[in-house]
Scaffold this motif. Structure first.
Motif: not given
Length: 293
Positions: A119-121, A233-237, A245-247
């Motif tokens: 759930a991210g943050l 998407l994560k790879a691109g970030l 962590g931010f990605a």
């Protein structure tokens, strides 16, 4: 409505964007006993000049918190920026508020706050909500949806490249301006009673395709929305230099948009602020300079 305008109202994080705007709204709506709290009260000289009391409120300094919350009736607890430290900081604040006799906490949370590992943050917000609920105090959880201002972080790059990347199945995001969030928070501090959870949203869920169209209309350039898998998407970030962590946090927001959590629409802004929320189109038009246009 301003039922509690003559009670002692504390706004934490008052030197930040949202907290500062909330204090200004309280002044505009006739609140008579406002305390602006921050780690460094010297940053609040402009509020002092307007008759607002300022106090040092540092959630990392437990010994200072009894004085910070002394005599306070209602608190706007603005979630801190210290990702990874929010929960102990905010739990300390809740404990101090209860000990000081505070009766109501308004907390700026996040949409679909939950303890899930993906759930991210969200977990830090969820467990803060749990701590507030367990305190026995009345509360209003304002689950603020994605700030419209977050678009300004990469909009110029998107327009320059002509490409907007997002996840396959994006269900739209009800972008909320920080000003609308602040006015809503001030309104809740002035009027909310009992125990409630509020999704605070913009007026419409805007998909990535619709956002690309807005950028195209403003810039006169062709902007294409490109749908990716989570791994892509994560790879691109990461390739763009964003820390992992931010990605992961950005990816979690996108996953929640696919799941529909960010597409919720409510009237919370109107009910608490007395104004209709600003559309994303109007927000972007008002911030064309930040888009590199």
């Amino acid at each position: 409505m301003s039922h509690f305008k003559d009670q002692t109202l504390l706004v934490t994080g008052a030197s930040g964007h949202l907290g500062g705007l909330a204090v200004e709204e309280l002044l505009a709506r006739g609140a008579t006993r406002i305390i602006a709290g921050t780690r460094d009260p010297s940053k609040l000289a402009d509020l002092t000049a307007q008759g607002v009391e300022t106090r040092k409120v540092d959630f990392e300094d437990a010994a200072s918190l009894p004085a910070a919350f002394a005599g306070v009736d209602r608190v706007l607890l603005v979630s801190t920026n210290d990702v990874g430290r929010r929960l102990p900081q905010q739990t300390a604040a809740v404990d101090a508020a209860k000990a000081a006799g505070v009766r109501h906490i308004v907390y700026t949370s996040a949409p679909a706050a939950r303890p899930n590992a993906d759930a991210g943050l969200g977990p830090e917000h969820y467990w803060t909500e749990v701590a507030i609920a367990a305190s026995g105090l009345d509360f209003t959880f304002l689950r603020n949806h994605m700030y419209a201002e977050n678009n300004l972080m990469d909009a110029a790059q998107v327009i320059a490249s002509g490409q907007l990347f997002g996840l396959i199945g994006d269900g739209g995001t009800a972008y909320l301006s920080r000003a609308d969030a602040a006015r809503t928070a001030a309104g809740a501090l002035l009027s909310a009673e009992g125990k409630s959870i509020e999704d605070v949203t913009g007026p419409a869920a805007v998909t990535n395709e619709q956002r690309a169209a807005l950028y195209s209309a403003l810039s006169g350039k062709s902007i294409t929305s490109i749908a990716l898998t989570p791994d892509q998407l994560k790879a691109g970030l990461l390739a763009a230099g964003i820390p992992e962590g931010f990605a992961e946090a950005l990816l979690a927001f996108q996953r929640d948009a696919v799941a529909g959590y960010h597409g919720v629409i409510t009237d919370a802004v109107l009910r608490f602020s007395g104004r209709e929320p600003q559309t994303l189109a109007d927000f972007l038009a008002a911030n064309k300079a930040a888009l590199g246009l």
